[in-house]
Design a protein around this motif. Structure first.
Motif, PDB file in Angstrom:
ATOM      1  N   ASP A 261       0.805  -1.225   0.000  1.00 55.48           N
ATOM      2  CA  ASP A 261       0.000   0.000   0.000  1.00 55.48           C
ATOM      3  C   ASP A 261       0.840   1.277   0.000  1.00 55.48           C
ATOM      4  OD1 ASP A 261      -2.414  -1.411   0.016  1.00 55.48           O
ATOM      5  OD2 ASP A 261      -2.336  -1.643   2.188  1.00 55.48           O
ATOM      6  N   MET A 262       2.054   1.212  -0.493  1.00 50.65           N
ATOM      7  CA  MET A 262       2.908   2.399  -0.517  1.00 50.65           C
ATOM      8  C   MET A 262       2.385   3.404  -1.538  1.00 50.65           C
ATOM      9  SD  MET A 262       6.719   0.786  -0.130  1.00 50.65           S
ATOM     10  CE  MET A 262       7.490   2.400  -0.032  1.00 50.65           C
ATOM     11  N   ASP A 263       2.651   4.673  -1.291  1.00 55.26           N
ATOM     12  CA  ASP A 263       2.217   5.709  -2.226  1.00 55.26           C
ATOM     13  C   ASP A 263       3.245   5.858  -3.351  1.00 55.26           C
ATOM     14  OD1 ASP A 263       3.907   8.455  -1.562  1.00 55.26           O
ATOM     15  OD2 ASP A 263       3.702   7.127   0.171  1.00 55.26           O
ATOM     16  N   CYS A 264       2.798   6.388  -4.477  1.00 47.62           N
ATOM     17  CA  CYS A 264       3.657   6.493  -5.666  1.00 47.62           C
ATOM     18  C   CYS A 264       4.925   7.308  -5.433  1.00 47.62           C
ATOM     19  CB  CYS A 264       2.863   7.058  -6.841  1.00 47.62           C
ATOM     20  SG  CYS A 264       1.752   5.853  -7.576  1.00 47.62           S
ATOM     21  N   PRO A 265       4.843   8.509  -4.844  1.00 49.90           N
ATOM     22  CA  PRO A 265       6.094   9.255  -4.639  1.00 49.90           C
ATOM     23  C   PRO A 265       7.124   8.468  -3.826  1.00 49.90           C
ATOM     24  CG  PRO A 265       4.228  10.718  -4.362  1.00 49.90           C
ATOM     25  CD  PRO A 265       3.663   9.316  -4.463  1.00 49.90           C
ATOM     26  N   SER A 266       6.691   7.771  -2.788  1.00 50.28           N
ATOM     27  CA  SER A 266       7.630   6.979  -1.976  1.00 50.28           C
ATOM     28  C   SER A 266       8.219   5.838  -2.782  1.00 50.28           C
ATOM     29  CB  SER A 266       6.934   6.413  -0.732  1.00 50.28           C
ATOM     30  OG  SER A 266       6.500   7.445   0.104  1.00 50.28           O
ATOM     31  N   LEU A 267       7.389   5.168  -3.578  1.00 50.71           N
ATOM     32  CA  LEU A 267       7.877   4.048  -4.381  1.00 50.71           C
ATOM     33  C   LEU A 267       8.926   4.494  -5.387  1.00 50.71           C
ATOM     34  CD1 LEU A 267       4.517   2.167  -5.004  1.00 50.71           C
ATOM     35  CD2 LEU A 267       6.488   1.294  -3.745  1.00 50.71           C
ATOM     36  N   PHE A 268       8.658   5.585  -6.086  1.00 51.43           N
ATOM     37  CA  PHE A 268       9.583   6.030  -7.130  1.00 51.43           C
ATOM     38  C   PHE A 268      10.848   6.661  -6.547  1.00 51.43           C
ATOM     39  CE2 PHE A 268       6.002   5.242  -9.839  1.00 51.43           C
ATOM     40  CZ  PHE A 268       6.579   4.843 -11.027  1.00 51.43           C
ATOM     41  N   SER A 269      10.769   7.237  -5.352  1.00 47.18           N
ATOM     42  CA  SER A 269      11.963   7.880  -4.780  1.00 47.18           C
ATOM     43  C   SER A 269      12.829   6.915  -3.984  1.00 47.18           C
ATOM     44  CB  SER A 269      11.557   9.074  -3.906  1.00 47.18           C
ATOM     45  OG  SER A 269      10.795   8.642  -2.807  1.00 47.18           O
ATOM     46  N   ASP A 270      12.359   5.693  -3.750  1.00 51.35           N
ATOM     47  CA  ASP A 270      13.150   4.703  -3.030  1.00 51.35           C
ATOM     48  C   ASP A 270      14.433   4.390  -3.823  1.00 51.35           C
ATOM     49  OD1 ASP A 270      13.626   2.591  -1.040  1.00 51.35           O
ATOM     50  OD2 ASP A 270      13.220   1.236  -2.723  1.00 51.35           O
ATOM     51  N   SER A 271      15.565   4.443  -3.151  1.00 53.21           N
ATOM     52  CA  SER A 271      16.844   4.262  -3.845  1.00 53.21           C
ATOM     53  C   SER A 271      17.461   2.873  -3.637  1.00 53.21           C
ATOM     54  CB  SER A 271      17.835   5.334  -3.401  1.00 53.21           C
ATOM     55  OG  SER A 271      18.088   5.219  -2.017  1.00 53.21           O
ATOM     56  N   SER A 272      16.705   1.939  -3.096  1.00 55.16           N
ATOM     57  CA  SER A 272      17.283   0.629  -2.788  1.00 55.16           C
ATOM     58  C   SER A 272      17.738  -0.132  -4.032  1.00 55.16           C
ATOM     59  CB  SER A 272      16.321  -0.216  -1.957  1.00 55.16           C
ATOM     60  OG  SER A 272      15.108  -0.422  -2.649  1.00 55.16           O
ATOM     61  N   THR A 273      17.016   0.003  -5.133  1.00 51.17           N
ATOM     62  CA  THR A 273      17.448  -0.681  -6.365  1.00 51.17           C
ATOM     63  C   THR A 273      18.772  -0.113  -6.850  1.00 51.17           C
ATOM     64  OG1 THR A 273      15.232  -1.325  -7.045  1.00 51.17           O
ATOM     65  CG2 THR A 273      16.873  -1.133  -8.786  1.00 51.17           C
ATOM     66  N   ARG A 274      18.893   1.184  -6.866  1.00 44.39           N
ATOM     67  CA  ARG A 274      20.140   1.826  -7.300  1.00 44.39           C
ATOM     68  C   ARG A 274      21.300   1.386  -6.406  1.00 44.39           C
ATOM     69  NH1 ARG A 274      20.105   8.119  -7.001  1.00 44.39           N
ATOM     70  NH2 ARG A 274      18.039   7.580  -7.702  1.00 44.39           N
ATOM     71  N   THR A 275      21.084   1.382  -5.113  1.00 44.52           N
ATOM     72  CA  THR A 275      22.125   0.960  -4.174  1.00 44.52           C
ATOM     73  C   THR A 275      22.527  -0.489  -4.426  1.00 44.52           C
ATOM     74  OG1 THR A 275      21.302   2.515  -2.520  1.00 44.52           O
ATOM     75  CG2 THR A 275      22.676   0.689  -1.717  1.00 44.52           C
ATOM     76  N   PHE A 276      21.532  -1.354  -4.608  1.00 40.77           N
ATOM     77  CA  PHE A 276      21.799  -2.768  -4.881  1.00 40.77           C
ATOM     78  C   PHE A 276      22.596  -2.937  -6.168  1.00 40.77           C
ATOM     79  CE2 PHE A 276      20.340  -6.639  -7.113  1.00 40.77           C
ATOM     80  CZ  PHE A 276      20.904  -7.588  -6.272  1.00 40.77           C
ATOM     81  N   LEU A 277      22.176  -2.265  -7.240  1.00 38.70           N
ATOM     82  CA  LEU A 277      22.857  -2.403  -8.530  1.00 38.70           C
ATOM     83  C   LEU A 277      24.290  -1.887  -8.474  1.00 38.70           C
ATOM     84  CD1 LEU A 277      19.994  -1.379 -10.981  1.00 38.70           C
ATOM     85  CD2 LEU A 277      20.797  -3.691 -10.440  1.00 38.70           C
ATOM     86  N   ASN A 278      24.508  -0.799  -7.753  1.00 39.15           N
ATOM     87  CA  ASN A 278      25.860  -0.240  -7.655  1.00 39.15           C
ATOM     88  C   ASN A 278      26.834  -1.183  -6.958  1.00 39.15           C
ATOM     89  OD1 ASN A 278      25.786   2.232  -9.050  1.00 39.15           O
ATOM     90  ND2 ASN A 278      24.646   3.165  -7.366  1.00 39.15           N
TER      91      ASN A 278
ATOM     92  N   LEU B 291      24.446   1.450 -17.932  1.00 33.78           N
ATOM     93  CA  LEU B 291      23.082   0.940 -17.751  1.00 33.78           C
ATOM     94  C   LEU B 291      22.461   1.462 -16.464  1.00 33.78           C
ATOM     95  CD1 LEU B 291      23.685  -2.685 -19.007  1.00 33.78           C
ATOM     96  CD2 LEU B 291      22.389  -0.889 -20.173  1.00 33.78           C
ATOM     97  N   ILE B 292      23.248   1.541 -15.402  1.00 36.81           N
ATOM     98  CA  ILE B 292      22.739   2.090 -14.142  1.00 36.81           C
ATOM     99  C   ILE B 292      22.437   3.573 -14.315  1.00 36.81           C
ATOM    100  CG2 ILE B 292      23.295   2.600 -11.725  1.00 36.81           C
ATOM    101  CD1 ILE B 292      24.942  -0.043 -11.731  1.00 36.81           C
ATOM    102  N   ALA B 293      23.312   4.301 -15.005  1.00 39.81           N
ATOM    103  CA  ALA B 293      23.067   5.727 -15.240  1.00 39.81           C
ATOM    104  C   ALA B 293      21.783   5.934 -16.043  1.00 39.81           C
ATOM    105  CB  ALA B 293      24.256   6.354 -15.958  1.00 39.81           C
TER     106      ALA B 293
END
Length: 163
Positions: free
Chosen positions: A18-35, A104-106
């Motif tokens: 039930d997370m809201d859209c702004p929170s979902l899109f601003s979450d940086s966990s994927t970027r951190t994981f990929l880096n 690809l990350i960029a």
């Protein structure tokens, strides 16, 4: 009921809860994981007929790019069907394994930043607009959430099968 990726939207919604859209899109966990993934590891495939990690990241980015254009049209009250696409054809023609993982990350980050910019402009009224996606009537808000659900699905696969 437990959904699978073949169920599409219900499966992706379950991944974002039930997370809201702004929170979902601003979450940086994927970027951190990929880096944290090395260039050497990024070309890994867990089976010969499966995508490399680079290709998965390229696919996630392509998916968001495509879906955000459709979300834009829906937000402008265009009566459209939110059609599908051939993910394998896009990956096969994407050159992802030729590019550096950093590139690809960029690209992922650039697309995400554009998505955040768009999501931040939407009103509550726009988020409630509805369109058809496959057999589902879906709000713009849920359509946007499914983009992040799709991303989480693939990141979970990377964690389970590649790393």
């Amino acid at each position: 009921m437990k959904y699978t990726p073949k169920d599409g939207f219900p499966y992706y919604f379950a991944l974002v809860k039930d997370m809201d859209c702004p929170s979902l899109f601003s979450d940086s966990s994927t970027r951190t994981f990929l880096n944290a993934i090395s260039e050497k590891k990024a070309v890994y495939r867990y089976a010969s007929d499966k995508w490399s990690i680079k290709q998965v990241v390229g696919h996630i980015t392509d998916h968001e790019r495509i879906k955000m254009f459709r979300a834009f049209l829906l937000s402008r009250n265009q009566s459209i069907e939110l059609w599908g696409y051939d993910q394998n054809a896009l990956v096969d023609n994407g050159r992802f394994d030729e590019l550096s993982f950093k590139q690809l990350i960029a690209d992922f980050v650039n697309v995400r930043n554009a998505s955040i910019s768009f999501v931040d402009t939407l009103s509550e009224k726009q988020l409630k607009l509805k369109g058809m996606a496959r057999q589902y009537e879906i709000t713009l808000e849920d359509f946007l959430k499914s983009i992040i659900g799709h991303e989480r699905h693939h990141i979970n696969l990377i964690k389970e099968r590649y790393i």
